[in-house]
Design an enzyme around this catalytic site. Structure first.
Site, PDB file in Angstrom:
ATOM      1  N   CYS A 330      21.965 -10.468  38.652  1.00 28.08           N
ATOM      2  CA  CYS A 330      22.271  -9.072  38.356  1.00 28.08           C
ATOM      3  C   CYS A 330      21.114  -8.163  38.798  1.00 28.08           C
ATOM      4  O   CYS A 330      20.874  -8.014  39.989  1.00 28.08           O
ATOM      5  CB  CYS A 330      22.597  -8.899  36.876  1.00 28.08           C
ATOM      6  SG  CYS A 330      23.563  -7.403  36.510  1.00 28.08           S
ATOM      7  N   HIS A 427      26.730 -13.436  35.558  1.00 25.73           N
ATOM      8  CA  HIS A 427      26.035 -14.000  34.396  1.00 25.73           C
ATOM      9  C   HIS A 427      26.824 -15.194  33.868  1.00 25.73           C
ATOM     10  O   HIS A 427      28.014 -15.335  34.116  1.00 25.73           O
ATOM     11  CB  HIS A 427      25.929 -12.960  33.275  1.00 25.73           C
ATOM     12  CG  HIS A 427      25.012 -11.829  33.566  1.00 25.73           C
ATOM     13  ND1 HIS A 427      23.646 -11.941  33.522  1.00 25.73           N
ATOM     14  CD2 HIS A 427      25.277 -10.534  33.888  1.00 25.73           C
ATOM     15  CE1 HIS A 427      23.094 -10.763  33.795  1.00 25.73           C
ATOM     16  NE2 HIS A 427      24.066  -9.903  34.024  1.00 25.73           N
TER      17      HIS A 427
END
Length: 482
Positions: A330, A427
């Site tokens: 991310c 994630h």
């Protein structure tokens, strides 16, 4: 009609989240339909919900303990800090605005109806709601307009159990002092108390429990010993992330100022072959690391500047020259690219900054947030995996011609030509046993842990721990109809 009870703390980090998770699992095992609820949370460790929003990761764990999928109503207000004085405000799962602390004080006056709406939706579907407070109700300077502690308890008519932390010392002062400073009508809502994180012979504190009960009039519900396996459950606060010595594979994680979704680290820490080391500011990235993992962050540009100020960019290139591997998740993925542009000033003043230049991609920050639970696969052999997306920013570039993940037919992430630098927005990768085993094999180790099974076993053990040391029958009897 549903009943509800609220667990508030005599301070921050007294273990409220873990106690609520354990109580939820205990109630679930007793056959009750139970759901967790936290009116307002502050955390950058967020979870994507089944109904397309985001809530605090602690409430997602509590939902799991309850045998439920996480839903936005379980945490209707989530504050995600972006600076020392400002935070993104998420209401019922969706980003509402970014507010400075002083501005939020006025904004929260408008949020109680949304909080109560979510609470009553949950109460309509379950027998028992276990509510978690935030911080401490003794912070009386925050009582006006409160939606997190006594303000909510009064509005919803929910009785309170106050939890103290003996591990930090002064637990008698924590609990009796709270009784002294609370307004009488708020103190009257507290029906019982418990002491958490005890080490040693609990009988030695019997006189302390009696003193607290006499001075406050509250019902003593028990002394909970330190739960040694708490580290196996996702931590809510970044301050709780610690280096966990393990096996020979060394994974170094620079501690970013606004680290986010750091539960990505938990499955790695659970592996016997792995040592996860948090690298604190002021320390270099270790020369013997097998993998440097750059985690998510709520403020990519600011954390990239801090990364450079620590000299970690120099250490990272040295690590790569030694044959090491790098992965960015991310915000960490965004940092690894050639540039990050923020034309609308989402993270601060509008700017464009140079990235670390280890992946041939560029990121542009956009206000739209991508949220979703996803099924994905590895591009090279089709290995299926699961994860979630929760980010702003769009990343493009020639580096995506060499993706290593595919989501619903679209390429995701980028890798260097030799595969030693990789990044993606996904994630939760490491919670997938198949992916984690494959990644560890690349580092010369073996993935031997069934991570999700371990979380379930730990929740069961936590429930048994509370059943042994808390008077749960009396606690549930104190819950009131709502």
């Amino acid at each position: 009609m549903a009943r509800a009870i609220m667990i508030q703390g005599a301070g921050s980090n007294v273990g409220k989240s873990m106690i609520v998770a354990g109580l939820a699992r205990a109630a679930h095992l007793r056959g009750l339909s139970v759901a967790p609820f936290k009116p307002q949370n502050m955390s950058n460790n967020a979870a994507v919900t089944a109904d397309g929003g985001e809530i605090g990761r602690a409430q997602a764990l509590q939902a799991r303990a309850s045998g439920l999928a996480p839903l936005i109503d379980m945490n209707p207000v989530l504050l995600k800090p972006e600076s020392e004085t400002g935070a993104q405000v998420v209401v019922q799962g969706q980003r509402l605005t970014t507010a400075r602390a002083r501005d939020y004080a006025a904004l929260k006056l408008t949020l109680m109806p949304r909080v109560l709406e979510s609470f009553h939706r949950l109460a309509a579907r379950h027998e028992l709601i276990i509510v978690e407070g935030a911080g401490s109700p003794a912070e009386v300077n925050l009582r006006a307009g409160d939606i997190a502690n006594m303000g909510f308890a009064q509005a919803a008519g929910v009785p309170v159990i106050l939890l103290g932390d003996i591990d930090r010392g002064g637990v008698i002062a924590q609990l009796v002092g709270s009784h002294v400073v609370l307004a009488p009508e708020d103190a009257a809502l507290i029906r019982g108390f418990a002491v958490n994180k005890f080490r040693g012979d609990a009988s030695l504190f019997a006189d302390g429990m009696a003193f607290i009960a006499t001075r406050t009039g509250w019902t003593p519900l028990g002394i909970v010993p330190h739960f040694a396996d708490a580290w196996r459950l996702p931590a809510e606060d970044a301050a709780e992330i610690v280096t966990r010595p393990g096996g020979p594979i060394r994974i170094a994680v620079p501690r970013l100022n606004r680290i986010a979704n750091f539960d990505d680290l938990d499955p790695l820490s659970a592996e016997p072959d792995v040592s996860v080391t948090m690298i604190e500011p002021g320390r270099p990235l270790p020369g013997d690391a097998d993998l440097v993992l750059i985690p998510g962050t709520k403020s990519t540009i600011a954390d990239l500047a801090a990364f450079r100020a620590e000299g970690w960019d120099i250490d990272l290139r040295a690590h790569l020259r030694r044959g090491g591997r790098i992965m960015g998740i991310c915000g960490g993925y965004q940092m690894l690219g050639r540039s990050i542009a923020d034309p609308e000033g989402i993270e601060g003043s509008p700017s464009t900054v140079e990235g670390l230049g280890l992946l041939d991609v560029e990121t542009v920050m956009r206000p739209e947030k991508r949220l979703g639970l996803v099924e994905a696969r590895l591009c090279d052999d089709g290995t299926p995996l699961r994860g979630y997306e929760i980010h702003i920013g769009q990343t493009d570039g020639f580096g995506q011609a060499n993706p290593w993940i595919e989501i619903d037919g679209r390429p995701e992430g980028a890798a260097s030509a030799d595969g030693r630098v990789r990044g993606c927005y996904l994630h939760g990768l490491f919670a997938d046993d198949r992916f984690r085993a494959r990644m560890l094999a690349e580092l010369g180790g073996t993935g031997r842990t069934a991570y999700e099974d371990g979380v379930e076993a730990t929740l069961d053990a936590l429930a048994a721990h509370l059943e042994a040391h808390l008077d749960i029958d009396r606690l549930l009897a104190l819950a009131a109809p709502v």
